[in-house]
Design a protein around this motif. Structure first.
Motif, PDB file in Angstrom:
ATOM      1  N   LEU A   1      19.220   2.637  -1.593  1.00  0.00           N
ATOM      2  CA  LEU A   1      19.495   1.507  -0.711  1.00  0.00           C
ATOM      3  C   LEU A   1      18.298   1.222   0.186  1.00  0.00           C
ATOM      4  O   LEU A   1      17.941   0.053   0.428  1.00  0.00           O
ATOM      5  CB  LEU A   1      20.731   1.815   0.143  1.00  0.00           C
ATOM      6  CG  LEU A   1      21.174   0.720   1.124  1.00  0.00           C
ATOM      7  CD1 LEU A   1      21.541  -0.544   0.371  1.00  0.00           C
ATOM      8  CD2 LEU A   1      22.359   1.208   1.958  1.00  0.00           C
ATOM      9  N   GLY A   2      17.662   2.306   0.682  1.00  0.00           N
ATOM     10  CA  GLY A   2      16.470   2.123   1.516  1.00  0.00           C
ATOM     11  C   GLY A   2      15.335   1.464   0.754  1.00  0.00           C
ATOM     12  O   GLY A   2      14.681   0.544   1.265  1.00  0.00           O
ATOM     13  N   VAL A   3      15.115   1.913  -0.486  1.00  0.00           N
ATOM     14  CA  VAL A   3      14.073   1.318  -1.317  1.00  0.00           C
ATOM     15  C   VAL A   3      14.388  -0.139  -1.610  1.00  0.00           C
ATOM     16  O   VAL A   3      13.500  -1.011  -1.585  1.00  0.00           O
ATOM     17  CB  VAL A   3      13.915   2.112  -2.639  1.00  0.00           C
ATOM     18  CG1 VAL A   3      13.002   1.381  -3.610  1.00  0.00           C
ATOM     19  CG2 VAL A   3      13.368   3.498  -2.354  1.00  0.00           C
ATOM     20  N   ALA A   4      15.666  -0.433  -1.882  1.00  0.00           N
ATOM     21  CA  ALA A   4      16.078  -1.814  -2.170  1.00  0.00           C
ATOM     22  C   ALA A   4      15.807  -2.723  -0.969  1.00  0.00           C
ATOM     23  O   ALA A   4      15.364  -3.869  -1.128  1.00  0.00           O
ATOM     24  CB  ALA A   4      17.554  -1.850  -2.538  1.00  0.00           C
ATOM     25  N   CYS A   5      16.057  -2.201   0.240  1.00  0.00           N
ATOM     26  CA  CYS A   5      15.788  -2.989   1.454  1.00  0.00           C
ATOM     27  C   CYS A   5      14.298  -3.270   1.601  1.00  0.00           C
ATOM     28  O   CYS A   5      13.893  -4.389   1.948  1.00  0.00           O
ATOM     29  CB  CYS A   5      16.314  -2.257   2.679  1.00  0.00           C
ATOM     30  SG  CYS A   5      18.120  -2.185   2.791  1.00  0.00           S
ATOM     31  N   LEU A   6      13.480  -2.242   1.325  1.00  0.00           N
ATOM     32  CA  LEU A   6      12.024  -2.435   1.390  1.00  0.00           C
ATOM     33  C   LEU A   6      11.565  -3.471   0.373  1.00  0.00           C
ATOM     34  O   LEU A   6      10.713  -4.318   0.669  1.00  0.00           O
ATOM     35  CB  LEU A   6      11.313  -1.100   1.145  1.00  0.00           C
ATOM     36  CG  LEU A   6      11.418  -0.047   2.252  1.00  0.00           C
ATOM     37  CD1 LEU A   6      10.771   1.258   1.808  1.00  0.00           C
ATOM     38  CD2 LEU A   6      10.762  -0.545   3.541  1.00  0.00           C
ATOM     39  N   GLN A   7      12.147  -3.404  -0.828  1.00  0.00           N
ATOM     40  CA  GLN A   7      11.776  -4.375  -1.857  1.00  0.00           C
ATOM     41  C   GLN A   7      12.205  -5.777  -1.461  1.00  0.00           C
ATOM     42  O   GLN A   7      11.503  -6.754  -1.748  1.00  0.00           O
ATOM     43  CB  GLN A   7      12.406  -3.973  -3.193  1.00  0.00           C
ATOM     44  CG  GLN A   7      11.780  -2.724  -3.799  1.00  0.00           C
ATOM     45  CD  GLN A   7      12.556  -2.208  -4.982  1.00  0.00           C
ATOM     46  OE1 GLN A   7      13.738  -2.512  -5.143  1.00  0.00           O
ATOM     47  NE2 GLN A   7      11.923  -1.399  -5.818  1.00  0.00           N
TER      48      GLN A   7
ATOM     49  N   ILE B   1      13.261  -5.626 -10.706  1.00  0.00           N
ATOM     50  CA  ILE B   1      13.487  -4.214 -10.364  1.00  0.00           C
ATOM     51  C   ILE B   1      14.677  -4.071  -9.426  1.00  0.00           C
ATOM     52  O   ILE B   1      15.507  -3.161  -9.571  1.00  0.00           O
ATOM     53  CB  ILE B   1      12.227  -3.600  -9.725  1.00  0.00           C
ATOM     54  CG1 ILE B   1      11.112  -3.457 -10.763  1.00  0.00           C
ATOM     55  CG2 ILE B   1      12.533  -2.227  -9.135  1.00  0.00           C
ATOM     56  CD1 ILE B   1       9.789  -3.027 -10.180  1.00  0.00           C
ATOM     57  N   LEU B   2      14.776  -4.965  -8.453  1.00  0.00           N
ATOM     58  CA  LEU B   2      15.875  -4.911  -7.493  1.00  0.00           C
ATOM     59  C   LEU B   2      17.228  -5.055  -8.199  1.00  0.00           C
ATOM     60  O   LEU B   2      18.165  -4.300  -7.927  1.00  0.00           O
ATOM     61  CB  LEU B   2      15.696  -6.013  -6.444  1.00  0.00           C
ATOM     62  CG  LEU B   2      16.714  -6.046  -5.293  1.00  0.00           C
ATOM     63  CD1 LEU B   2      16.691  -4.738  -4.522  1.00  0.00           C
ATOM     64  CD2 LEU B   2      16.446  -7.227  -4.377  1.00  0.00           C
ATOM     65  N   LEU B   3      17.306  -6.001  -9.122  1.00  0.00           N
ATOM     66  CA  LEU B   3      18.540  -6.181  -9.886  1.00  0.00           C
ATOM     67  C   LEU B   3      18.843  -4.951 -10.738  1.00  0.00           C
ATOM     68  O   LEU B   3      19.994  -4.507 -10.845  1.00  0.00           O
ATOM     69  CB  LEU B   3      18.427  -7.421 -10.777  1.00  0.00           C
ATOM     70  CG  LEU B   3      18.395  -8.779 -10.072  1.00  0.00           C
ATOM     71  CD1 LEU B   3      18.278  -9.896 -11.101  1.00  0.00           C
ATOM     72  CD2 LEU B   3      19.644  -8.982  -9.210  1.00  0.00           C
ATOM     73  N   THR B   4      17.791  -4.368 -11.353  1.00  0.00           N
ATOM     74  CA  THR B   4      17.962  -3.178 -12.198  1.00  0.00           C
ATOM     75  C   THR B   4      18.467  -2.003 -11.378  1.00  0.00           C
ATOM     76  O   THR B   4      19.333  -1.234 -11.833  1.00  0.00           O
ATOM     77  CB  THR B   4      16.629  -2.811 -12.870  1.00  0.00           C
ATOM     78  OG1 THR B   4      16.148  -3.924 -13.626  1.00  0.00           O
ATOM     79  CG2 THR B   4      16.798  -1.628 -13.802  1.00  0.00           C
ATOM     80  N   GLU B   5      17.932  -1.828 -10.172  1.00  0.00           N
ATOM     81  CA  GLU B   5      18.353  -0.717  -9.312  1.00  0.00           C
ATOM     82  C   GLU B   5      19.816  -0.846  -8.915  1.00  0.00           C
ATOM     83  O   GLU B   5      20.539   0.157  -8.832  1.00  0.00           O
ATOM     84  CB  GLU B   5      17.477  -0.655  -8.067  1.00  0.00           C
ATOM     85  CG  GLU B   5      16.072  -0.138  -8.349  1.00  0.00           C
ATOM     86  CD  GLU B   5      15.176  -0.237  -7.135  1.00  0.00           C
ATOM     87  OE1 GLU B   5      15.569  -0.917  -6.165  1.00  0.00           O
ATOM     88  OE2 GLU B   5      14.082   0.351  -7.164  1.00  0.00           O
TER      89      GLU B   5
ATOM     90  N   PHE C   1       0.848  -1.191   0.000  1.00  0.00           N
ATOM     91  CA  PHE C   1       0.000   0.000   0.000  1.00  0.00           C
ATOM     92  C   PHE C   1       0.894   1.255   0.000  1.00  0.00           C
ATOM     93  O   PHE C   1       0.643   2.215  -0.742  1.00  0.00           O
ATOM     94  CB  PHE C   1      -0.916   0.001   1.217  1.00  0.00           C
ATOM     95  CG  PHE C   1      -1.834   1.200   1.276  1.00  0.00           C
ATOM     96  CD1 PHE C   1      -2.929   1.274   0.430  1.00  0.00           C
ATOM     97  CD2 PHE C   1      -1.585   2.237   2.158  1.00  0.00           C
ATOM     98  CE1 PHE C   1      -3.770   2.385   0.466  1.00  0.00           C
ATOM     99  CE2 PHE C   1      -2.416   3.344   2.203  1.00  0.00           C
ATOM    100  CZ  PHE C   1      -3.516   3.411   1.350  1.00  0.00           C
ATOM    101  N   ILE C   2       1.954   1.220   0.812  1.00  0.00           N
ATOM    102  CA  ILE C   2       2.920   2.322   0.829  1.00  0.00           C
ATOM    103  C   ILE C   2       3.620   2.402  -0.532  1.00  0.00           C
ATOM    104  O   ILE C   2       3.849   3.497  -1.071  1.00  0.00           O
ATOM    105  CB  ILE C   2       3.949   2.122   1.960  1.00  0.00           C
ATOM    106  CG1 ILE C   2       3.248   2.172   3.324  1.00  0.00           C
ATOM    107  CG2 ILE C   2       5.050   3.177   1.890  1.00  0.00           C
ATOM    108  CD1 ILE C   2       4.146   1.814   4.486  1.00  0.00           C
TER     109      ILE C   2
ATOM    110  N   GLY D   1       4.081   4.904 -12.970  1.00  0.00           N
ATOM    111  CA  GLY D   1       2.958   4.081 -13.414  1.00  0.00           C
ATOM    112  C   GLY D   1       3.214   2.611 -13.153  1.00  0.00           C
ATOM    113  O   GLY D   1       2.322   1.879 -12.691  1.00  0.00           O
ATOM    114  N   PHE D   2       4.443   2.170 -13.428  1.00  0.00           N
ATOM    115  CA  PHE D   2       4.792   0.758 -13.220  1.00  0.00           C
ATOM    116  C   PHE D   2       4.739   0.390 -11.739  1.00  0.00           C
ATOM    117  O   PHE D   2       4.203  -0.660 -11.361  1.00  0.00           O
ATOM    118  CB  PHE D   2       6.185   0.488 -13.785  1.00  0.00           C
ATOM    119  CG  PHE D   2       6.632  -0.936 -13.643  1.00  0.00           C
ATOM    120  CD1 PHE D   2       6.110  -1.927 -14.460  1.00  0.00           C
ATOM    121  CD2 PHE D   2       7.559  -1.287 -12.680  1.00  0.00           C
ATOM    122  CE1 PHE D   2       6.515  -3.247 -14.332  1.00  0.00           C
ATOM    123  CE2 PHE D   2       7.969  -2.597 -12.536  1.00  0.00           C
ATOM    124  CZ  PHE D   2       7.452  -3.587 -13.364  1.00  0.00           C
ATOM    125  N   VAL D   3       5.302   1.266 -10.897  1.00  0.00           N
ATOM    126  CA  VAL D   3       5.305   1.007  -9.445  1.00  0.00           C
ATOM    127  C   VAL D   3       3.872   0.998  -8.903  1.00  0.00           C
ATOM    128  O   VAL D   3       3.535   0.198  -8.023  1.00  0.00           O
ATOM    129  CB  VAL D   3       6.163   2.062  -8.711  1.00  0.00           C
ATOM    130  CG1 VAL D   3       5.988   1.960  -7.203  1.00  0.00           C
ATOM    131  CG2 VAL D   3       7.629   1.896  -9.079  1.00  0.00           C
TER     132      VAL D   3
END
Length: 276
Positions: free
Chosen positions: A250-256, A96-100, A19-20, A65-67
């Motif tokens: 890095l924070g987004v990657a951890c959340l993912q 996405i994680l690999l792409t980031e 949801f976030i 849009g993708f997210v």
């Protein structure tokens, strides 16, 4: 579908996490649309006509849009306990994680190229494109330069002397016929002067604290002007922000990564109604 207590916990966490994620994607999408429609609200972008900067807003629209769609898959898959949606969500988040990770590496690898482009483009715009606000108040590149000099309290790319080589100054110099007229010329834009207000309001530059002293008929530089170059200040800002971006990434990657773990836990604990 039925699930275990561990699966139920994963389901709740995965739903709120996505949801976030969905809200974040929607925000990026709206921001990208806003920038693409109203670029004049961000004057700093006006001088950045590289394809990289031109497509930034459209990239934000695509990513946002993708997210947003991905967040919906995660929320709906968790709430409805739908294995197909959960597997789809897991696969795309993993990609996405690999792409980031790759993009973060490329950001640091090509950091010097971005810096070089910024310096060349900044200097080119100042020397070739600048016009006084009185002559053309709607000229985007010129107002972007004024906004940069006001905001960063700077003048020219390396120093205020850069303006002596600009078309803006040379055109004024060509219009003079006497030494007195030459002496009365401004050798740099008024946005180099110190002001109380640091922004352009309704197409008007803020009033200098002391325009006469800033112009410096007798001595330059002086205490009523910003004499330092803009590039070093912008570079410092860029250098600071790149670490902020890296930290945010890095924070987004951890959340993912948490999202992937929650999805796996829920998938492992889901049971079809006909299973024993």
């Amino acid at each position: 579908m039925t699930t275990t207590a561990c699966g139920t916990c994963s389901k709740i966490l995965l739903f709120f996490f996505n949801f976030i994620f969905w809200i974040t994607g929607l925000s990026i999408l709206i921001l990208g649309v806003w920038i693409s429609i109203d670029r004049t609200s961000l004057p700093f972008l006006q001088i950045m006509d590289s394809p990289i900067f031109k497509t930034a807003a459209f990239a934000m629209i695509g990513v946002g849009g993708f997210v947003t769609i991905l967040g919906f898959f995660g929320c709906a898959g968790a709430w409805c306990e739908n294995k197909c949606m959960l597997w789809t969500y897991f696969l795309f988040v993993f990609i996405i994680l690999l792409t980031e990770i790759v993009c973060t590496i490329l950001l640091f690898v090509f950091k010097s190229e971005v810096e070089a482009f910024l310096k060349v483009k900044l200097n080119e715009t100042m020397l070739e494109d600048y016009k006084d606000v009185e002559d053309d108040p709607e000229e985007f590149n010129s107002r972007a330069i004024d906004a940069i000099q006001l905001t960063f309290e700077c003048c020219g790319t390396e120093s205020y002397k850069d303006w002596l080589d600009s078309k803006w100054y040379k055109s004024k110099l060509n219009d003079t016929s006497t030494q007195q007229e030459v002496d009365e010329l401004w050798t740099f834009p008024k946005s180099c002067c110190m002001t109380e207000v640091k922004e352009i309001i309704s197409g008007e530059l803020p009033t200098p604290l002391n325009a006469t002293a800033c112009k410096g008929d007798e001595k330059l530089p002086n205490s009523f002007m910003n004499s330092g170059g803009c590039y070093d200040l912008i570079y410092e800002q860029f250098n600071n922000n790149i670490w902020i971006l890296a930290g945010a990434g890095l924070g987004v990657a951890c959340l993912q990564l948490f999202g992937i773990v929650f999805a796996i836990c829920l998938l492992r604990n889901l049971k079809d109604d006909f299973d024993d």
